[in-house]
Design a protein around this motif. Structure first.
Motif, mmCIF file in Angstrom:
data_model
loop_
_atom_site.group_PDB
_atom_site.id
_atom_site.type_symbol
_atom_site.label_atom_id
_atom_site.label_comp_id
_atom_site.label_asym_id
_atom_site.label_seq_id
_atom_site.Cartn_x
_atom_site.Cartn_y
_atom_site.Cartn_z
ATOM 1 N N ALA A 5 0.845 -1.188 0.000
ATOM 2 C CA ALA A 5 0.000 0.000 0.000
ATOM 3 C C ALA A 5 0.881 1.238 0.000
ATOM 4 N N GLY A 6 0.538 2.183 -0.866
ATOM 5 C CA GLY A 6 1.349 3.388 -1.009
ATOM 6 C C GLY A 6 2.144 3.412 -2.286
ATOM 7 N N LEU A 7 2.353 2.245 -2.886
ATOM 8 C CA LEU A 7 2.905 2.149 -4.240
ATOM 9 C C LEU A 7 1.759 1.678 -5.133
ATOM 10 N N ASP A 8 1.234 2.569 -5.933
ATOM 11 C CA ASP A 8 0.029 2.294 -6.707
ATOM 12 C C ASP A 8 0.303 2.452 -8.199
ATOM 13 N N VAL A 9 0.067 1.386 -8.957
ATOM 14 C CA VAL A 9 0.263 1.432 -10.409
ATOM 15 C C VAL A 9 -0.970 2.084 -11.023
ATOM 16 N N LEU A 10 -0.778 3.222 -11.672
ATOM 17 C CA LEU A 10 -1.895 3.995 -12.197
ATOM 18 C C LEU A 10 -2.195 3.692 -13.658
ATOM 19 N N GLU A 11 -1.162 3.345 -14.424
ATOM 20 C CA GLU A 11 -1.375 3.080 -15.856
ATOM 21 C C GLU A 11 -0.209 2.265 -16.396
ATOM 22 N N VAL A 12 -0.522 1.387 -17.353
ATOM 23 C CA VAL A 12 0.492 0.622 -18.080
ATOM 24 C C VAL A 12 0.153 0.714 -19.561
ATOM 25 N N VAL A 13 1.139 1.076 -20.378
ATOM 26 C CA VAL A 13 0.942 1.114 -21.830
ATOM 27 C C VAL A 13 2.101 0.391 -22.496
ATOM 28 N N GLU A 14 1.871 -0.095 -23.697
ATOM 29 C CA GLU A 14 2.963 -0.684 -24.457
ATOM 30 C C GLU A 14 3.872 0.424 -24.988
#
Length: 268
Positions: free
Chosen positions: A102-111
C-alpha cells in the motif's frame, strides 16, 4: 581465454511496457533502492515474464526514469520493463498493483511504441505545502525569488558539495491557500454564545513547474533559495508532492503527459 556464463542465454524481450505509478503516504520515505526491490518482488509475485540481462550477474530489465527524491510523494513516477512474452497492459497493471505494498500504486500501463522516453521528461509540476506559513507571506517571498536573475544554492551530492542556480530551473510558480478541508471548523455554541473558531495554523501551497536540469533542481533546492534570498523559513517540515512530469511547453510553462505518444501509435 575469456569465460562465458554457464547455461543457456536469456530469453529475448518481445515487448516493452511503460508504467506510471504513485508513491504515497509513508512510502515517500522509501529510498530508490527500496522501491526497486519492491517492484522486483512484486513482478515475481504477479508472474510477469520479465526479461533478464545477459552475463554472469543477470538483472531484470527494468529502467527507472526521473525518480522523485526520498521524502517526496509523487503521482507521476515512471518505469519501463522488458518482457519475454506479450502481455496485456491492463492485466499487468491490475496484477502488479495488487502485488505491491500500500502506497505504491500502479496507475497506468501502456505498451512502449516510441523511443527516447526519458528525453520526454523535461519538467515536473510540484505542490509544496508550507505548514505555518501564511499565503501572503509566501507570495511576498516568491515574488522576490522570481525577480532575481540567479540564486545560488548548495546541496551535498554523491559527487560532493555542489553549487548551482535554483532560480533558473523554475519555469512557473504561484501560491495557493490550503484546501478548505483544513480550514477552521464551524462555530460551536457555548453557554455565553458562539465559541471562537478553533485555531488552525496557516498553510500556503507553492505550485512549481521546474525544468529538469543537470544537476537536478529539486523543490527543496527552491526552498533553500527562498530561505537565503527571501528569508522564508517554514516552522514545520514542508510536504512535497510531484503532480506530473513530462514534455515542457516553453510558451505557457505547462507540462504534458509523456505517455500520450505511446497511446497514439498503432491505434493504442
Amino acid at each position: 581465454m575469456a569465460r562465458t556464463p554457464d547455461g543457456p542465454p536469456p530469453e529475448p524481450a518481445v515487448q516493452r511496457l511503460r508504467l506510471r505509478y504513485a508513491k504515497r503516504g509513508r512510502l515517500r520515505f522509501a529510498s530508490h533502492r527500496d522501491l526497486q526491490r519492491s517492484f522486483e518482488r512484486a513482478l515475481r509475485r504477479a508472474d510477469i515474464p520479465v526479461a533478464y540481462s545477459a552475463g554472469f550477474s543477470p538483472h531484470p530489465r527494468i529502467s527507472y526514469a526521473g525518480a522523485a527524491p526520498t521524502g517526496a510523494a509523487s503521482e507521476a513516477e515512471y518505469l519501463e520493463i522488458a518482457v519475454t512474452a506479450r502481455c496485456d497492459p491492463g492485466r499487468v497493471r491490475a496484477a502488479l498493483d495488487a502485488a505491491l505494498p500500500a502506497g505504491l500504486d500502479v496507475l497506468e500501463v501502456v505498451e512502449a511504441r516510441t523511443p527516447s522516453f526519458a528525453e520526454r521528461l523535461e519538467a515536473s509540476v510540484w505542490a509544496v505545502e508550507l505548514p505555518g506559513v501564511a499565503p501572503r507571506v509566501a507570495a511576498t517571498a516568491l515574488s522576490g525569488f522570481l525577480s532575481a536573475g540567479e540564486i545560488q544554492v548548495q546541496r551535498l551530492t554523491k559527487n560532493g558539495l555542489r553549487t548551482f542556480d535554483a532560480r533558473g530551473a523554475v519555469v512557473r510558480a504561484e501560491v495557493e491557500v490550503a484546501d478548505p478541508a483544513s480550514a477552521p471548523m464551524g462555530d460551536a455554541v457555548g453557554p455565553s454564545g458562539p465559541a471562537p473558531q478553533a485555531a488552525h495554523p496557516p498553510c500556503a501551497i507553492l505550485h512549481l513547474v521546474v525544468r529538469h536540469t543537470t544537476p537536478a533542481v529539486r523543490p527543496d533546492d527552491v526552498l533553500a533559495g527562498l530561505r537565503s534570498h527571501a528569508q522564508l523559513a517554514p516552522p514545520s517540515s514542508p510536504r512535497m508532492t510531484r503532480l506530473a512530469q513530462g514534455p515542457l511547453d516553453e510558451e505557457d510553462g505547462s507540462v504534458a503527459d509523456p505517455l500520450t505518444a505511446d497511446r497514439g501509435v498503432g491505434g493504442a
